[in-house]
Structure formats: C-alpha cells, structure tokens
Motif scaffolding. Structure first.
Motif, PDB file in Angstrom:
ATOM      1  N   ASN A  59       0.847  -1.184   0.000  1.00  0.00           N
ATOM      2  CA  ASN A  59       0.000   0.000   0.000  1.00  0.00           C
ATOM      3  C   ASN A  59       0.888   1.241   0.000  1.00  0.00           C
ATOM      4  O   ASN A  59       0.831   2.063   0.914  1.00  0.00           O
ATOM      5  CB  ASN A  59      -0.917  -0.054   1.219  1.00  0.00           C
ATOM      6  N   ARG A  60       1.690   1.371  -1.006  1.00  0.00           N
ATOM      7  CA  ARG A  60       2.652   2.475  -1.097  1.00  0.00           C
ATOM      8  C   ARG A  60       1.931   3.806  -1.243  1.00  0.00           C
ATOM      9  O   ARG A  60       0.949   3.914  -1.954  1.00  0.00           O
ATOM     10  CB  ARG A  60       3.588   2.253  -2.286  1.00  0.00           C
ATOM     11  N   GLY A  61       2.429   4.798  -0.552  1.00  0.00           N
ATOM     12  CA  GLY A  61       1.860   6.131  -0.643  1.00  0.00           C
ATOM     13  C   GLY A  61       0.644   6.374   0.226  1.00  0.00           C
ATOM     14  O   GLY A  61       0.099   7.472   0.242  1.00  0.00           O
ATOM     15  N   GLY A  65      -1.189   9.189  -1.232  1.00  0.00           N
ATOM     16  CA  GLY A  65      -0.851   8.932  -2.627  1.00  0.00           C
ATOM     17  C   GLY A  65       0.418   9.650  -3.026  1.00  0.00           C
ATOM     18  O   GLY A  65       1.118  10.240  -2.190  1.00  0.00           O
ATOM     19  N   SER A  66       0.709   9.641  -4.289  1.00  0.00           N
ATOM     20  CA  SER A  66       1.924  10.298  -4.772  1.00  0.00           C
ATOM     21  C   SER A  66       1.639  11.769  -5.039  1.00  0.00           C
ATOM     22  O   SER A  66       0.496  12.157  -5.298  1.00  0.00           O
ATOM     23  CB  SER A  66       2.416   9.624  -6.052  1.00  0.00           C
ATOM     24  N   PRO A  67       2.674  12.594  -5.018  1.00  0.00           N
ATOM     25  CA  PRO A  67       2.477  14.029  -5.279  1.00  0.00           C
ATOM     26  C   PRO A  67       1.878  14.312  -6.655  1.00  0.00           C
ATOM     27  O   PRO A  67       1.137  15.261  -6.825  1.00  0.00           O
ATOM     28  CB  PRO A  67       3.883  14.613  -5.170  1.00  0.00           C
ATOM     29  N   ASP A  68       2.179  13.453  -7.637  1.00  0.00           N
ATOM     30  CA  ASP A  68       1.664  13.685  -8.990  1.00  0.00           C
ATOM     31  C   ASP A  68       0.341  12.968  -9.272  1.00  0.00           C
ATOM     32  O   ASP A  68      -0.167  13.012 -10.385  1.00  0.00           O
ATOM     33  CB  ASP A  68       2.704  13.295 -10.031  1.00  0.00           C
ATOM     34  N   GLY A  69      -0.207  12.292  -8.245  1.00  0.00           N
ATOM     35  CA  GLY A  69      -1.500  11.642  -8.391  1.00  0.00           C
ATOM     36  C   GLY A  69      -1.472  10.252  -9.002  1.00  0.00           C
ATOM     37  O   GLY A  69      -2.511   9.630  -9.160  1.00  0.00           O
ATOM     38  N   GLY A  96       0.480   0.100 -10.431  1.00  0.00           N
ATOM     39  CA  GLY A  96      -0.462   1.124 -10.874  1.00  0.00           C
ATOM     40  C   GLY A  96      -1.818   1.003 -10.193  1.00  0.00           C
ATOM     41  O   GLY A  96      -2.836   1.413 -10.733  1.00  0.00           O
ATOM     42  N   LEU A  97      -1.811   0.445  -8.974  1.00  0.00           N
ATOM     43  CA  LEU A  97      -3.045   0.275  -8.212  1.00  0.00           C
ATOM     44  C   LEU A  97      -3.205   1.434  -7.227  1.00  0.00           C
ATOM     45  O   LEU A  97      -2.215   1.985  -6.755  1.00  0.00           O
ATOM     46  CB  LEU A  97      -3.010  -1.054  -7.455  1.00  0.00           C
TER      47      LEU A  97
END
Length: 138
Positions: A59-61, A65-69, A96-97
């Motif tokens: 469950n990365r991020g 989530g990531s800064p770029d979405g 990419g989940l």
C-alpha cells in the motif's frame, strides 16, 4: 530480551531477527522470517496461492498517494527459489493500483480489494505478471 526490544522499538522498528527474537510463543511453536524489507515495502495484506507462492499487497503512498497523483500500489509475487531461506525472488505481479489492501487466491488468479473496486488479476502466460485485470465490482 523482550524489554530491550521494546526500548529499541521506541526509536523505530526492530530489525527482522530482533523482532522474531522478541516474540513470546506458546511451547512447540516457532516464528520464521519469510520476507522483509528491502524485498517488500509497505505491506498490508498477503496470501499464498495453490503453488505456494506468496503475494503481498504493498500500500505504497498511503494515505495521501503520490504528489503527482499516480497510483503507487503494487502486488508483489515472492518466491523461495532455494527451498530453505524464505523468499528470495520478487516479481511485480501488478502495479499502478490505488490502495490495494486485501488479497485472496481465486480461479487461478487473485481477488484484490482496491477501492473503489474489487479486481481479478491473473497471469495467463506464466511470466509472473498479471496480464488480465478485470473489475468485478465497483
């Protein structure tokens, strides 16, 4: 040993061997290391399939989530190639989940809870990567 481990835990997580040594187990039981960082990162769920392979939802991020979405979630396929040292091979089964958080083997693939969907992922060509990704429920 347990008290020393707890004192160390206040500074951060214990190294895997120290963590196992800190467990209090019932007589006749033992704890074994199967996988640890850097082979996996941010694990939140796991399952074994009928072939004895270990799948781990990373469950990365989470939770932002990531800064770029871009979705950062990964399902890692871990295997023990030498038969005695725990998992030593990693393949990215799916990436990419959004935030995968549940896994169950089903019909030769995996059911994955990944809000807002329940997915079915399968590897049909045997390369260790999911080449089928179906949304079963939303």
């Amino acid at each position: 040993m347990l008290a020393a481990g707890l004192a160390h835990a206040a500074d951060g997580p214990l190294p895997p061997k120290e963590a196992i040594a800190s467990f209090q187990l019932e007589p006749g039981l033992r704890a074994e290391l199967v996988a640890a960082e850097p082979l996996i990162a941010s694990p939140c769920a796991l399952t074994w399939d009928e072939r004895g392979r270990l799948f781990v939802a990373e469950n990365r991020g989470y939770p932002t989530g990531s800064p770029d979405g871009k979705p950062l979630g990964v399902i890692a396929l871990l295997e023990d190639t030498d038969g005695f040292s725990g998992c030593d091979k990693r393949t990215v089964f799916a990436d990419g989940l959004t935030f995968p958080n549940g896994l169950a083997p089903w019909r030769g693939g995996l059911l994955v809870t990944c809000a807002p969907d329940v997915l079915w992922l399968a590897d049909t060509n045997g390369d260790g990567r999911a080449d089928v990704r179906r949304v079963l429920l939303t």
